[in-house]
Design a protein around this motif. Sequence first.
Motif, PDB file in Angstrom:
ATOM      1  N   LEU A 158      44.410  33.018  38.177  1.00 32.02           N
ATOM      2  CA  LEU A 158      43.813  31.752  38.606  1.00 32.02           C
ATOM      3  C   LEU A 158      43.107  31.908  39.950  1.00 32.02           C
ATOM      4  O   LEU A 158      42.001  31.392  40.141  1.00 32.02           O
ATOM      5  N   ALA A 159      43.719  32.640  40.868  1.00 32.28           N
ATOM      6  CA  ALA A 159      43.084  32.892  42.164  1.00 32.28           C
ATOM      7  C   ALA A 159      41.787  33.670  41.981  1.00 32.28           C
ATOM      8  O   ALA A 159      40.776  33.391  42.645  1.00 32.28           O
ATOM      9  N   GLN A 160      41.791  34.630  41.085  1.00 31.08           N
ATOM     10  CA  GLN A 160      40.581  35.410  40.794  1.00 31.08           C
ATOM     11  C   GLN A 160      39.471  34.510  40.248  1.00 31.08           C
ATOM     12  O   GLN A 160      38.325  34.588  40.679  1.00 31.08           O
ATOM     13  N   VAL A 161      39.818  33.652  39.319  1.00 28.52           N
ATOM     14  CA  VAL A 161      38.839  32.755  38.711  1.00 28.52           C
ATOM     15  C   VAL A 161      38.272  31.792  39.754  1.00 28.52           C
ATOM     16  O   VAL A 161      37.050  31.635  39.875  1.00 28.52           O
ATOM     17  N   ALA A 183      37.863  42.188  36.265  1.00 33.08           N
ATOM     18  CA  ALA A 183      39.094  42.322  37.048  1.00 33.08           C
ATOM     19  C   ALA A 183      40.277  41.715  36.300  1.00 33.08           C
ATOM     20  O   ALA A 183      41.373  42.284  36.305  1.00 33.08           O
ATOM     21  N   VAL A 184      40.047  40.582  35.651  1.00 31.98           N
ATOM     22  CA  VAL A 184      41.117  39.945  34.873  1.00 31.98           C
ATOM     23  C   VAL A 184      41.528  40.831  33.702  1.00 31.98           C
ATOM     24  O   VAL A 184      42.715  40.963  33.406  1.00 31.98           O
ATOM     25  N   GLU A 185      40.563  41.443  33.042  1.00 26.82           N
ATOM     26  CA  GLU A 185      40.894  42.370  31.949  1.00 26.82           C
ATOM     27  C   GLU A 185      41.823  43.481  32.437  1.00 26.82           C
ATOM     28  O   GLU A 185      42.813  43.804  31.795  1.00 26.82           O
ATOM     29  N   LEU A 186      41.502  44.049  33.610  1.00 28.84           N
ATOM     30  CA  LEU A 186      42.331  45.116  34.171  1.00 28.84           C
ATOM     31  C   LEU A 186      43.718  44.586  34.546  1.00 28.84           C
ATOM     32  O   LEU A 186      44.734  45.243  34.289  1.00 28.84           O
ATOM     33  N   LEU A 187      43.746  43.418  35.125  1.00 24.38           N
ATOM     34  CA  LEU A 187      45.017  42.818  35.545  1.00 24.38           C
ATOM     35  C   LEU A 187      45.899  42.526  34.333  1.00 24.38           C
ATOM     36  O   LEU A 187      47.103  42.797  34.346  1.00 24.38           O
ATOM     37  N   LEU A 188      45.298  41.999  33.282  1.00 25.11           N
ATOM     38  CA  LEU A 188      46.075  41.670  32.081  1.00 25.11           C
ATOM     39  C   LEU A 188      46.453  42.893  31.272  1.00 25.11           C
ATOM     40  O   LEU A 188      47.436  42.856  30.532  1.00 25.11           O
ATOM     41  N   ALA A 189      45.723  43.971  31.430  1.00 25.10           N
ATOM     42  CA  ALA A 189      46.051  45.198  30.717  1.00 25.10           C
ATOM     43  C   ALA A 189      47.230  45.926  31.374  1.00 25.10           C
ATOM     44  O   ALA A 189      47.895  46.725  30.727  1.00 25.10           O
TER      45      ALA A 189
END
Length: 190
Positions: A158-161, A183-189
């Motif tokens: 959420l902070a990234q978005v 970045a979210v893809e990497l974080l969620l992976a």
Amino acid sequence: MGVKGEETRARLIAATRTLVEAQGYFGTGLNQVLAESGTPRGSLYFHFPSGKDELVSAALTQSGQEVGDLIESLSADRASAAVIIHRLLGIFADRMERSEYGKGCPLATVALEVAGGNEELRRVCTEAYERWQGALADRLVDEGRSRAAAEATAGAVLAQVEGAVLLARVQHSLVPLGQAARAVELLLAG
């Protein structure tokens, strides 16, 4: 309240949503809301006797619910957390492009203004952000993360978005949203 009263109330809220997202709390006057909504001053105080804060609170609540409902509906459809965030970023990108970067997240402009000085509106924004984060955390738990890891990850996402939306509006560019998506893809992976 009759149908006409509900329609008037809805017009006031819709006008307020549009104006405060683009101009912020302090940049939006009640005369602008009345002109935008086409309603008389008496209707404003009939529906919102406490004035501007009550009206802006209703507008922010509705905006927050709209985004929260979207996140929850995508979760109910079993979309992955990554798909949910990509969809959300796409919606924010569309809003920015259509408004020539005058809009993005329907809460962010006001949230930044009122965080230190208006407890009622700060609380409304907090509740909306917590709902969004909670819905995303729930989805991450469904995907196999522990509750603690899901909550931390959802907060970071959420902070990234929100940061990307801010940068995109300031830069008049969708590049930060694309960077956030990666970045979210990497974080969620992880």
